[in-house]
Enzyme design. Structure first.
Site, PDB file in Angstrom:
ATOM      1  N   ASN A 147      -7.664  10.188   1.081  1.00 18.47           N
ATOM      2  CA  ASN A 147      -7.913  11.630   1.280  1.00 18.47           C
ATOM      3  C   ASN A 147      -9.287  11.943   1.885  1.00 18.47           C
ATOM      4  O   ASN A 147      -9.455  13.004   2.490  1.00 18.47           O
ATOM      5  CB  ASN A 147      -7.693  12.410  -0.023  1.00 18.47           C
ATOM      6  CG  ASN A 147      -8.643  12.044  -1.116  1.00 18.47           C
ATOM      7  OD1 ASN A 147      -9.103  10.913  -1.194  1.00 18.47           O
ATOM      8  ND2 ASN A 147      -8.947  12.990  -1.976  1.00 18.47           N
ATOM      9  N   LYS A 170     -12.044  -2.191   1.062  1.00 16.47           N
ATOM     10  CA  LYS A 170     -10.573  -2.229   1.119  1.00 16.47           C
ATOM     11  C   LYS A 170     -10.125  -0.768   1.184  1.00 16.47           C
ATOM     12  O   LYS A 170     -10.039  -0.090   0.175  1.00 16.47           O
ATOM     13  CB  LYS A 170     -10.032  -2.894  -0.148  1.00 16.47           C
ATOM     14  CG  LYS A 170      -8.643  -3.489  -0.046  1.00 16.47           C
ATOM     15  CD  LYS A 170      -7.562  -2.592   0.507  1.00 16.47           C
ATOM     16  CE  LYS A 170      -6.792  -1.811  -0.523  1.00 16.47           C
ATOM     17  NZ  LYS A 170      -5.805  -0.889   0.089  1.00 16.47           N
ATOM     18  N   GLY A 223      -9.302   6.490  -6.687  1.00 15.15           N
ATOM     19  CA  GLY A 223      -7.854   6.522  -6.485  1.00 15.15           C
ATOM     20  C   GLY A 223      -7.175   7.135  -7.698  1.00 15.15           C
ATOM     21  O   GLY A 223      -7.756   7.972  -8.397  1.00 15.15           O
ATOM     22  N   SER A 224      -5.959   6.680  -7.943  1.00 18.40           N
ATOM     23  CA  SER A 224      -5.153   7.301  -9.001  1.00 18.40           C
ATOM     24  C   SER A 224      -5.518   6.744 -10.377  1.00 18.40           C
ATOM     25  O   SER A 224      -6.111   5.663 -10.498  1.00 18.40           O
ATOM     26  CB  SER A 224      -3.679   7.040  -8.715  1.00 18.40           C
ATOM     27  OG  SER A 224      -3.421   5.650  -8.805  1.00 18.40           O
ATOM     28  N   GLY A 228      -6.547   2.896 -11.276  1.00 18.84           N
ATOM     29  CA  GLY A 228      -7.925   2.807 -11.761  1.00 18.84           C
ATOM     30  C   GLY A 228      -7.986   2.093 -13.108  1.00 18.84           C
ATOM     31  O   GLY A 228      -8.848   1.231 -13.324  1.00 18.84           O
ATOM     32  N   GLU A 245     -13.550   6.615  -9.943  1.00 18.77           N
ATOM     33  CA  GLU A 245     -13.353   8.064  -9.784  1.00 18.77           C
ATOM     34  C   GLU A 245     -11.861   8.255  -9.620  1.00 18.77           C
ATOM     35  O   GLU A 245     -11.261   7.668  -8.712  1.00 18.77           O
ATOM     36  CB  GLU A 245     -14.085   8.600  -8.550  1.00 18.77           C
ATOM     37  CG  GLU A 245     -15.588   8.620  -8.672  1.00 18.77           C
ATOM     38  CD  GLU A 245     -16.116   9.482  -9.798  1.00 18.77           C
ATOM     39  OE1 GLU A 245     -15.379  10.357 -10.312  1.00 18.77           O
ATOM     40  OE2 GLU A 245     -17.265   9.262 -10.198  1.00 18.77           O
ATOM     41  N   CYS A 279      -9.588  15.527  -5.109  1.00 15.74           N
ATOM     42  CA  CYS A 279      -9.601  15.387  -6.574  1.00 15.74           C
ATOM     43  C   CYS A 279     -10.367  16.545  -7.209  1.00 15.74           C
ATOM     44  O   CYS A 279     -10.253  16.783  -8.404  1.00 15.74           O
ATOM     45  CB  CYS A 279     -10.121  14.037  -7.003  1.00 15.74           C
ATOM     46  SG  CYS A 279     -11.573  13.530  -6.137  1.00 15.74           S
ATOM     47  N   GLU A 457     -21.707   8.494  -8.852  1.00 16.29           N
ATOM     48  CA  GLU A 457     -21.849   8.129  -7.446  1.00 16.29           C
ATOM     49  C   GLU A 457     -22.777   9.136  -6.781  1.00 16.29           C
ATOM     50  O   GLU A 457     -22.951  10.251  -7.260  1.00 16.29           O
ATOM     51  CB  GLU A 457     -20.494   8.175  -6.744  1.00 16.29           C
ATOM     52  CG  GLU A 457     -19.496   7.201  -7.342  1.00 16.29           C
ATOM     53  CD  GLU A 457     -18.361   6.880  -6.392  1.00 16.29           C
ATOM     54  OE1 GLU A 457     -18.579   6.107  -5.455  1.00 16.29           O
ATOM     55  OE2 GLU A 457     -17.259   7.405  -6.600  1.00 16.29           O
TER      56      GLU A 457
HETATM   57  P1  ADP Z   1      -2.961   6.943  -4.224  1.00 20.41           P
HETATM   58  O1  ADP Z   1      -1.818   7.338  -5.109  1.00 20.41           O
HETATM   59  O2  ADP Z   1      -3.894   8.029  -3.906  1.00 20.41           O
HETATM   60  O3  ADP Z   1      -2.559   6.101  -3.040  1.00 20.41           O
HETATM   61  P2  ADP Z   1      -3.864   4.534  -5.507  1.00 20.41           P
HETATM   62  O4  ADP Z   1      -4.629   4.427  -6.775  1.00 20.41           O
HETATM   63  O5  ADP Z   1      -2.515   3.948  -5.445  1.00 20.41           O
HETATM   64  O6  ADP Z   1      -3.883   6.066  -5.150  1.00 20.41           O
HETATM   65  O7  ADP Z   1      -4.711   3.920  -4.303  1.00 20.41           O
HETATM   66  C1  ADP Z   1      -6.104   3.951  -4.216  1.00 20.41           C
HETATM   67  C2  ADP Z   1      -6.585   2.636  -3.621  1.00 20.41           C
HETATM   68  O8  ADP Z   1      -6.263   1.584  -4.542  1.00 20.41           O
HETATM   69  C3  ADP Z   1      -5.892   2.262  -2.302  1.00 20.41           C
HETATM   70  O9  ADP Z   1      -6.823   1.639  -1.436  1.00 20.41           O
HETATM   71  C4  ADP Z   1      -4.847   1.281  -2.764  1.00 20.41           C
HETATM   72  O10 ADP Z   1      -4.430   0.391  -1.737  1.00 20.41           O
HETATM   73  C5  ADP Z   1      -5.561   0.551  -3.871  1.00 20.41           C
HETATM   74  N1  ADP Z   1      -4.684  -0.151  -4.826  1.00 20.41           N
HETATM   75  C6  ADP Z   1      -3.386   0.088  -5.097  1.00 20.41           C
HETATM   76  N2  ADP Z   1      -2.918  -0.777  -6.015  1.00 20.41           N
HETATM   77  C7  ADP Z   1      -3.947  -1.600  -6.353  1.00 20.41           C
HETATM   78  C8  ADP Z   1      -4.130  -2.692  -7.276  1.00 20.41           C
HETATM   79  N3  ADP Z   1      -3.139  -3.136  -8.021  1.00 20.41           N
HETATM   80  N4  ADP Z   1      -5.366  -3.247  -7.361  1.00 20.41           N
HETATM   81  C9  ADP Z   1      -6.389  -2.802  -6.627  1.00 20.41           C
HETATM   82  N5  ADP Z   1      -6.276  -1.799  -5.738  1.00 20.41           N
HETATM   83  C10 ADP Z   1      -5.096  -1.187  -5.595  1.00 20.41           C
END
Ligand code: ADP
Length: 477
Positions: A147, A170, A223-224, A228, A245, A279, A457
């Site tokens: 986002n 990443k 992320g989510s 997280g 976050e 967020c 942060e």
């Molecule tokens: P969203 O629902 O906003 O895509 P995510 O939490 O799935 O949120 O994604 C946030 C970041 O975490 C992305 O870069 C995603 O590729 C990464 N991600 C997703 N799954 C994993 C995991 N198992 N371990 C580490 N990073 C991950």
């Protein structure tokens, strides 16, 4: 295929991810390399071998490189803003604003690299000198969401490098374009081989491999909530440092004595701009009885008048959702809201425009109750609820009735209520007569409760995550 940057080398992968424009699904922006475990290993090895020289380099070297990166981002702001709008779906002014913010963040941390200070403390023992200093943590991984595809990488990578760490980024699969451009810029700015690597690819492969690796000393994740939590458990179980976050369900209170136009403006901006995919979005609007009906009528009119369209079209106010998954979520929560007995005021449907994109009408539900799922779960789209409170105390209690605590706002003309709100709202950021979204880049960002984990942060406090403290004792005779 746009390659990854692994230990100073641009490298293709056997797999690639298509970057698709959510405003026009027939527009493929490009194919981006999707790394596997070997690339992750190589990036970590490159970072570890670059670390001794980088962490002890003169702060002038680090400052100059970060400043150059900021300049290069600014020089490309129109092109990068267009790329950002095209791959993420926020409007051009929003996207260009985000690019400028990324540049400002690099410039801010160029200054911070030179402002590393320690303490000299009188020992309790005669003849002993005590110094408290800070050092780089080591190799830091940044896992970022789609986002804010350039600002969030910037606010993790810039402080990591400023304080002498090596960094591996990443980015989210949906928005590799801005991350790739940032990698090009960092190389051009003079970042030595291995100090920064880019590993694009799926989270469950690349993100997971980074979280699992003992070669990563610290991980900063945005992320989510479920991802997280998984990242936190993995990294902390092996003794790593982690900062998270995650979500929000941010309240905006509108009191009887609020300026109506200002309150409607805060609600529209906070709930719907950037397609509500922030967020810090205002997803719960809480109103007191003396203004409630006037506010809901004015807000519904303003919401219906919003122009939803192609992110790069000049008159668009609200771009598309970022993905089909995001679209399905909005539709699902609209059904949930109806089934829970909330009243749909406007929106709640996908829009058919002249091109195929993820367009969704800004959505408002009234007469909602705190226990409803639409008031408890993050929808992450142009989707807001209205709760009617009895008075200020009730409104504050409703605002705090959430597992999240990122941002929170109040619209009021009363100094007393504003001061009370600032002290008693359970959130990392509080806003008085401002939207809950929209923050400065030089001050701390972060939340409480399930929204965040670890140090803040951005701003000066960013150093708490990206440095380790050392206490030095010396017998001075
Ligand atoms: P969203 O629902 O906003 O895509 P995510 O939490 O799935 O949120 O994604 C946030 C970041 O975490 C992305 O870069 C995603 O590729 C990464 N991600 C997703 N799954 C994993 C995991 N198992 N371990 C580490 N990073 C991950």
């Amino acid at each position: 295929m746009k390659p990854n940057l692994i230990a100073g080398e641009w490298r293709d992968s056997t797999q690639a991810t298509a970057n698709i424009n959510p405003s026009d699904l027939s527009d493929i922006i490009g194919e981006y390399a999707a790394a596997g475990p070997q690339e992750v290993k190589d990036a970590i090895a490159g970072a570890r071998s670059a670390f001794p020289a980088w962490s002890t380099a003169s702060p002038q070297v680090r400052s100059d490189i970060l400043d150059a990166a900021g300049q290069l981002i600014l020089a490309r702001k129109a092109e990068l803003g267009d790329l950002l709008a095209r791959e993420e779906g926020k409007t051009l002014p929003e996207a260009t604003g985000e690019v400028v913010r990324a540049a400002q963040i690099f410039k801010f941390f160029a200054g911070e690299a030179l402002r590393q200070t320690g303490d000299v403390v009188d020992s309790v023992r005669p003849g002993v000198k005590v110094e408290v200093t800070r050092e780089a943590v080591g190799v830091v991984a940044a896992i970022t969401p789609w986002n804010f595809p350039i600002a969030i990488p910037a606010w993790k990578i810039a402080p990591a490098l400023a304080f002498g760490n090596c960094a591996i980024l990443k980015p989210a699969e949906l928005t590799p374009g801005c991350a790739h451009a940032l990698a090009e810029i960092l190389v051009e700015a003079g970042v030595p081989d291995g100090v920064f690597s880019l590993v694009m690819g799926p989270g469950r492969v690349v993100g997971q491999a980074l979280a699992d690796s003992d070669g990563i000393d610290a991980m900063s994740f945005t992320g989510s909530v479920p991802t997280g939590a998984q990242v936190r458990d993995t990294v902390t179980a092996r003794g790593g440092r982690v900062q998270l976050e995650m979500g929000g369900k941010n309240p905006l209170i509108i009191l009887d004595d609020a300026d109506l136009d200002l309150a409607v403006n805060c609600a529209v901006q906070g709930a719907f701009y950037s397609t509500g995919q922030r967020c810090t979005a205002s997803s719960r609007l809480i109103v007191t009885p003396g203004i409630a009906d006037r506010f809901v009528t004015a807000l519904a009119d303003a919401t219906r008048a919003l122009r939803v369209g192609d992110a790069r079209q000049a008159d668009t106010q609200i771009g598309p959702l970022a993905s089909g998954e995001q679209m399905a979520k909005q539709i699902e929560y609209t059904t949930i809201g109806r089934d829970e007995g909330a009243r749909l005021v406007c929106g709640g449907e996908a829009l058919r425009l002249d091109r195929d994109g993820y367009y969704f009408a800004p959505t408002l539900f009234d007469d909602t109750a705190p226990a409803m799922r639409i008031n408890r779960e993050e929808v992450f789209g142009p989707f807001a609820t209205i709760q009617r409170a009895d008075d200020y105390d009730h409104a504050l209690a409703l605002a705090n009735d959430t597992e999240f605590g990122l941002s929170a706002g109040i619209c009021t003309g009363s100094l007393k209520h504003a001061e009370h709100f600032k002290r008693h709202i359970q959130a990392g950021m509080s806003m008085v007569n401002l939207p809950t979204a929209g923050v400065d880049y030089h001050v701390p960002f972060g939340g409480r409760k399930a929204s965040s984990h670890g140090p803040r942060e951005q701003g000066r406090l960013a150093r708490d995550f990206y440095t380790v403290v050392k206490t030095n004792y010396q017998f001075a005779g």
